[in-house]
Design a protein around this motif. Structure first.
Motif, mmCIF file in Angstrom:
data_model
loop_
_atom_site.group_PDB
_atom_site.id
_atom_site.type_symbol
_atom_site.label_atom_id
_atom_site.label_comp_id
_atom_site.label_asym_id
_atom_site.label_seq_id
_atom_site.Cartn_x
_atom_site.Cartn_y
_atom_site.Cartn_z
ATOM 1 N N GLU A 1 0.830 -1.215 0.000
ATOM 2 C CA GLU A 1 0.000 0.000 0.000
ATOM 3 C C GLU A 1 0.860 1.259 0.000
ATOM 4 O O GLU A 1 0.624 2.182 -0.797
ATOM 5 C CB GLU A 1 -0.904 -0.013 1.239
ATOM 6 N N GLU A 2 1.863 1.301 0.867
ATOM 7 C CA GLU A 2 2.705 2.500 0.979
ATOM 8 C C GLU A 2 3.532 2.715 -0.289
ATOM 9 O O GLU A 2 3.693 3.859 -0.734
ATOM 10 C CB GLU A 2 3.621 2.414 2.207
ATOM 11 N N ALA A 3 4.037 1.643 -0.900
ATOM 12 C CA ALA A 3 4.788 1.781 -2.158
ATOM 13 C C ALA A 3 3.881 2.352 -3.245
ATOM 14 O O ALA A 3 4.288 3.226 -4.013
ATOM 15 C CB ALA A 3 5.378 0.436 -2.583
ATOM 16 N N GLY A 4 2.641 1.881 -3.295
ATOM 17 C CA GLY A 4 1.684 2.412 -4.267
ATOM 18 C C GLY A 4 1.406 3.890 -4.043
ATOM 19 O O GLY A 4 1.252 4.661 -5.005
ATOM 20 N N GLU A 5 1.348 4.308 -2.782
ATOM 21 C CA GLU A 5 1.096 5.719 -2.479
ATOM 22 C C GLU A 5 2.280 6.602 -2.876
ATOM 23 O O GLU A 5 2.085 7.747 -3.294
ATOM 24 C CB GLU A 5 0.730 5.881 -1.005
ATOM 25 N N VAL A 6 3.510 6.074 -2.776
ATOM 26 C CA VAL A 6 4.678 6.821 -3.251
ATOM 27 C C VAL A 6 4.577 7.013 -4.761
ATOM 28 O O VAL A 6 4.733 8.123 -5.281
ATOM 29 C CB VAL A 6 5.999 6.097 -2.886
ATOM 30 N N VAL A 7 4.281 5.926 -5.468
ATOM 31 C CA VAL A 7 4.156 5.986 -6.926
ATOM 32 C C VAL A 7 3.069 6.991 -7.317
ATOM 33 O O VAL A 7 3.268 7.830 -8.201
ATOM 34 C CB VAL A 7 3.859 4.587 -7.509
ATOM 35 N N GLN A 8 1.931 6.924 -6.657
ATOM 36 C CA GLN A 8 0.819 7.826 -6.969
ATOM 37 C C GLN A 8 1.206 9.280 -6.716
ATOM 38 O O GLN A 8 0.917 10.160 -7.531
ATOM 39 C CB GLN A 8 -0.402 7.465 -6.138
ATOM 40 N N ALA A 9 1.869 9.561 -5.590
ATOM 41 C CA ALA A 9 2.258 10.937 -5.261
ATOM 42 C C ALA A 9 3.205 11.511 -6.305
ATOM 43 O O ALA A 9 3.093 12.678 -6.682
ATOM 44 C CB ALA A 9 2.886 10.993 -3.875
ATOM 45 N N VAL A 10 4.115 10.672 -6.801
ATOM 46 C CA VAL A 10 5.057 11.139 -7.825
ATOM 47 C C VAL A 10 4.351 11.287 -9.162
ATOM 48 O O VAL A 10 4.452 12.318 -9.829
ATOM 49 C CB VAL A 10 6.267 10.180 -7.937
#
Length: 175
Positions: free
Chosen positions: A123-132
């Motif tokens: 989940e957190e890795a996906g949120e990093v990708v989304q934020a970028v």
């Protein structure tokens, strides 16, 4: 040894250095009292020796230690002010919470369930990708990467690994 923070500075003569090596606990020579003393001999706040390093001209020793309690006579962790916060310090906090933390804490819940922990990392890795990808701004990227790094440190602790192994691998790759 965990945080790499400088805890104190003390004077040693040859006898104090030898006693440190022999006992595995740090000893100093008091120039005012003209005697050897073990750090923590009255307070119990000892410094257990993990590693000793000499400087390039061999006139100073850096001890990497595991402190038992505070180091400074004021009760602070370090004689040089408050503890520097870095990933090694966060790792030490996670390890401490694993050993003695409140069973209802978030860290303990993550450590108690590998499935939950791995789902949070995904989940957190996906949120990093989304934020970028969505250009959510520097602060949001910092927020999300911070969450991911925390969870990655929890997984290291859960696997009995540590940041030093990661640092050694990255150093090996950089060559």
């Amino acid at each position: 040894v965990q945080t790499r923070q400088v805890l104190m500075l003390g004077y040693q003569n040859q006898e104090a250095a030898q006693k440190t090596t022999q006992t595995g606990f740090v000893w100093f020579y008091s120039r005012s009292r003209k005697r050897l003393w073990q750090k923590g001999e009255t307070s119990g706040n000892t410094l257990r020796l993990v590693e000793a390093r000499l400087d390039c001209d061999r006139d100073a020793i850096l001890y990497l230690v595991e402190p038992a309690g505070s180091t400074c006579h004021t009760g602070q962790v370090s004689c040089f002010g408050s503890q520097v916060f870095n990933l090694a310090r966060l790792e030490a906090i996670i390890r401490q919470r694993d050993l003695t933390g409140n069973p209802s804490s978030y860290t303990k819940k993550l450590l108690a369930s590998e499935d939950y922990l791995l789902a949070k990392i995904t989940e957190e890795a996906g949120e990093v990708v989304q934020a970028v990808r969505d250009k959510e701004g520097d602060q949001q990227v910092v927020w999300e990467v911070s969450d991911l790094l925390y969870h990655l440190l929890v997984v290291l602790v859960s696997q009995g690994l540590d940041l030093k192994k990661i640092e050694r691998e990255l150093e090996r790759r950089s060559k």
